[in-house]
Design an enzyme around this catalytic site. Structure first.
Site, PDB file in Angstrom:
ATOM      1  N   ARG A 126       0.881  -1.185   0.000  1.00  0.00           N
ATOM      2  CA  ARG A 126       0.000   0.000   0.000  1.00  0.00           C
ATOM      3  C   ARG A 126       0.906   1.219   0.000  1.00  0.00           C
ATOM      4  O   ARG A 126       1.723   1.400   0.902  1.00  0.00           O
ATOM      5  CB  ARG A 126      -0.908  -0.003   1.231  1.00  0.00           C
ATOM      6  CG  ARG A 126      -1.598   1.325   1.433  1.00  0.00           C
ATOM      7  CD  ARG A 126      -2.678   1.286   2.484  1.00  0.00           C
ATOM      8  NE  ARG A 126      -3.845   0.585   2.011  1.00  0.00           N
ATOM      9  CZ  ARG A 126      -5.051   0.681   2.578  1.00  0.00           C
ATOM     10  NH1 ARG A 126      -5.232   1.431   3.646  1.00  0.00           N
ATOM     11  NH2 ARG A 126      -6.077   0.020   2.098  1.00  0.00           N
ATOM     12  N   CYS A 146     -16.567   1.639   1.425  1.00  0.00           N
ATOM     13  CA  CYS A 146     -15.347   0.844   1.634  1.00  0.00           C
ATOM     14  C   CYS A 146     -14.763   1.044   3.028  1.00  0.00           C
ATOM     15  O   CYS A 146     -13.966   0.236   3.486  1.00  0.00           O
ATOM     16  CB  CYS A 146     -14.315   1.160   0.560  1.00  0.00           C
ATOM     17  SG  CYS A 146     -13.728   2.868   0.589  1.00  0.00           S
ATOM     18  N   GLN A 170     -10.350  -3.784  -2.983  1.00  0.00           N
ATOM     19  CA  GLN A 170     -11.615  -3.299  -2.431  1.00  0.00           C
ATOM     20  C   GLN A 170     -12.748  -3.441  -3.445  1.00  0.00           C
ATOM     21  O   GLN A 170     -13.828  -3.937  -3.127  1.00  0.00           O
ATOM     22  CB  GLN A 170     -11.473  -1.832  -2.004  1.00  0.00           C
ATOM     23  CG  GLN A 170     -12.747  -1.258  -1.403  1.00  0.00           C
ATOM     24  CD  GLN A 170     -13.112  -1.911  -0.081  1.00  0.00           C
ATOM     25  OE1 GLN A 170     -12.330  -1.906   0.845  1.00  0.00           O
ATOM     26  NE2 GLN A 170     -14.308  -2.479   0.016  1.00  0.00           N
ATOM     27  N   ASP A 185     -17.258   7.112  -1.061  1.00  0.00           N
ATOM     28  CA  ASP A 185     -15.961   7.033  -0.374  1.00  0.00           C
ATOM     29  C   ASP A 185     -15.691   8.414   0.230  1.00  0.00           C
ATOM     30  O   ASP A 185     -16.390   9.383  -0.092  1.00  0.00           O
ATOM     31  CB  ASP A 185     -14.876   6.631  -1.396  1.00  0.00           C
ATOM     32  CG  ASP A 185     -13.500   6.414  -0.755  1.00  0.00           C
ATOM     33  OD1 ASP A 185     -13.434   6.226   0.479  1.00  0.00           O
ATOM     34  OD2 ASP A 185     -12.495   6.437  -1.492  1.00  0.00           O
ATOM     35  N   HIS A 208      -7.644   0.941  -6.154  1.00  0.00           N
ATOM     36  CA  HIS A 208      -7.836   0.088  -4.971  1.00  0.00           C
ATOM     37  C   HIS A 208      -8.553  -1.200  -5.424  1.00  0.00           C
ATOM     38  O   HIS A 208      -9.719  -1.431  -5.093  1.00  0.00           O
ATOM     39  CB  HIS A 208      -8.647   0.838  -3.916  1.00  0.00           C
ATOM     40  CG  HIS A 208      -8.581   0.243  -2.544  1.00  0.00           C
ATOM     41  ND1 HIS A 208      -7.820  -0.868  -2.234  1.00  0.00           N
ATOM     42  CD2 HIS A 208      -9.198   0.602  -1.384  1.00  0.00           C
ATOM     43  CE1 HIS A 208      -7.960  -1.147  -0.955  1.00  0.00           C
ATOM     44  NE2 HIS A 208      -8.794  -0.285  -0.414  1.00  0.00           N
ATOM     45  N   ARG A 250     -13.622  -8.591   2.401  1.00  0.00           N
ATOM     46  CA  ARG A 250     -12.236  -8.329   2.000  1.00  0.00           C
ATOM     47  C   ARG A 250     -11.383  -9.574   2.257  1.00  0.00           C
ATOM     48  O   ARG A 250     -10.550  -9.956   1.439  1.00  0.00           O
ATOM     49  CB  ARG A 250     -11.648  -7.142   2.783  1.00  0.00           C
ATOM     50  CG  ARG A 250     -12.131  -5.763   2.372  1.00  0.00           C
ATOM     51  CD  ARG A 250     -11.630  -5.337   0.997  1.00  0.00           C
ATOM     52  NE  ARG A 250     -10.187  -5.271   0.917  1.00  0.00           N
ATOM     53  CZ  ARG A 250      -9.442  -4.247   1.327  1.00  0.00           C
ATOM     54  NH1 ARG A 250     -10.020  -3.173   1.812  1.00  0.00           N
ATOM     55  NH2 ARG A 250      -8.127  -4.265   1.207  1.00  0.00           N
TER      56      ARG A 250
HETATM   57  N1  NVA Z   1      -9.985   6.777  -1.068  1.00  0.00           N
HETATM   58  C1  NVA Z   1      -9.626   6.309   0.250  1.00  0.00           C
HETATM   59  C2  NVA Z   1      -9.866   4.845   0.368  1.00  0.00           C
HETATM   60  C3  NVA Z   1      -9.582   4.287   1.734  1.00  0.00           C
HETATM   61  C4  NVA Z   1      -9.794   2.813   1.809  1.00  0.00           C
HETATM   62  C5  NVA Z   1      -8.165   6.636   0.499  1.00  0.00           C
HETATM   63  O1  NVA Z   1      -7.346   6.462  -0.409  1.00  0.00           O
HETATM   64  O2  NVA Z   1      -7.841   7.094   1.599  1.00  0.00           O
HETATM   65  N1   CP Z   2     -11.170  -0.070   2.899  1.00  0.00           N
HETATM   66  C1   CP Z   2      -9.879  -0.148   3.260  1.00  0.00           C
HETATM   67  O1   CP Z   2      -8.994  -0.392   2.454  1.00  0.00           O
HETATM   68  O2   CP Z   2      -9.663   0.025   4.594  1.00  0.00           O
HETATM   69  P1   CP Z   2      -8.257   0.232   5.300  1.00  0.00           P
HETATM   70  O3   CP Z   2      -7.734   1.571   4.856  1.00  0.00           O
HETATM   71  O4   CP Z   2      -8.594   0.205   6.774  1.00  0.00           O
HETATM   72  O5   CP Z   2      -7.342  -0.864   4.912  1.00  0.00           O
END
Ligand code: NVA
Ligand code: CP
Length: 313
Positions: free
Chosen positions: A106, A271, A136, A231, A133, A299
């Site tokens: 990530r 999500c 997800q 989101d 993502h 997930r």
């Molecule tokens: N768009 C959000 C998704 C979190 C799972 C982010 O990137 O923070």
């Molecule tokens: N939805 C998601 O990816 O959650 P986290 O940021 O907690 O991993």
């Protein structure tokens, strides 16, 4: 160095065919129904998990998933590894490939994930970048399929709305629409649209099913939608913009008014993490909490399917 022909990465839904993704979804359903059947599927295997951003769901679902498959996961926070001190990812990729059977990452820049995958000789999984993502959104497709009892073919022309920022989630939803053939209607403020190159690709590719349309007005996008999805307004890395975004995005919210214009009894997905009173009202969130937390649970089942498929070769 290169990856053996039988090894594959999961960086982007667009790199996988509809039938390959369908096989992952079928395996995930099997893993959810009869987990004990797979308790030794990855015995002796290790997954390294590099995190340059925070996570609750991604970290825990991958870690528990590996454990339940008989393997182990190694959490590598950038704060406590050489990754955070600037060791090039192309070196990290080659080192980790000597120890582990797969790498999940990530990070911010999607190009970093591509570099990691290029230099790793083990499969690499994208656990979120600024661009995409995919874990997800594949889970979200699984959750819709499960809740509505759909076959893959039933996604053709299904009306799905995404209300909010044209971010990593929106971009992955576009990839999913092209693969699964549903109609995706996105509502976002001007200047916050999904990735321009991806939209251009959509315009070239989508004919018949798998149409993607971008609206300014959330009601136009939500009209007749079977699934409403949203989101956060400010993603990880955009904390400095949060105040400004609260003004720009006001109105891009899943609320009772939006539910009324959608199809009868629509599904509402999030999500997580959620910001009640911003992208979703507290009452709509609580009304759909069972589905949203099932989505979070899924997930793990979907990622276990990915791990079994990628690491077990
Ligand atoms: N768009 C959000 C998704 C979190 C799972 C982010 O990137 O923070
Ligand atoms: N939805 C998601 O990816 O959650 P986290 O940021 O907690 O991993």
């Amino acid at each position: 160095m290169s990856k053996a022909d039988n090894l594959k990465d999961f960086l982007d839904l667009a790199q996988w065919s509809r039938s390959e993704l369908g096989a992952l979804l079928d395996l995930a359903a099997d893993l959810k129904a009869v987990p004990e059947k797979f308790s030794q599927a990855l015995a002796g295997k290790s997954l390294a998990m590099i995190f340059k951003k925070s996570s609750t769901r991604t970290r825990v679902s991958f870690e528990v998933g590996m454990f339940q498959l008989g393997g182990q996961a190694i959490f590598m926070s950038s704060a406590h590894t050489q990754v955070g001190r600037g060791e090039p990812l192309k070196d990290t990729a080659r080192v980790l490939s000597r120890y582990v059977d797969g790498i999940m990452i990530r990070t911010f820049d999607h190009a970093e994930v591509e570099t990691l995958a290029q230099y790793a000789t083990v499969p690499v999984i994208n656990g979120l970048t600024d661009f995409l993502h995919p874990c997800q959104v594949l889970t979200d497709i699984f959750t819709i399929k499960e809740r509505l009892g759909l076959d893959l073919g039933d996604f053709d022309g299904l009306k799905i709305a995404y209300i909010g920022d044209g971010n990593n989630m929106a971009n992955s939803w576009i990839n999913a629409a092209l693969r699964f053939g549903f109609d995706l209607k996105i509502a976002c403020p001007a200047g916050y649209e999904p990735d321009a190159a991806l939209l251009a690709q959509v315009n070239r590719q989508s004919s018949g099913s798998g149409r993607v349309a971008v609206f300014l007005d959330p009601l136009s996008a939500a009209k007749g939608a079977v699934v409403l999805n949203t989101d956060v307004w400010a993603s990880m890395g955009q904390e400095d913009e949060a105040r400004e975004r609260r003004q720009v995005f006001a109105g891009y919210q899943i609320n009772e008014k939006l539910l009324k214009i959608a199809a009868p009894d629509p599904l509402v997905l999030h999500c997580l993490p959620a910001h009640r009173g911003e992208e979703i009202t507290a009452s709509v969130f609580e009304k759909y909490q069972d589905l949203i937390f099932t989505q979070a649970e899924n997930r793990m089942h979907v990622q276990k399917a990915l791990l079994v498929t990628l690491l077990n070769r």
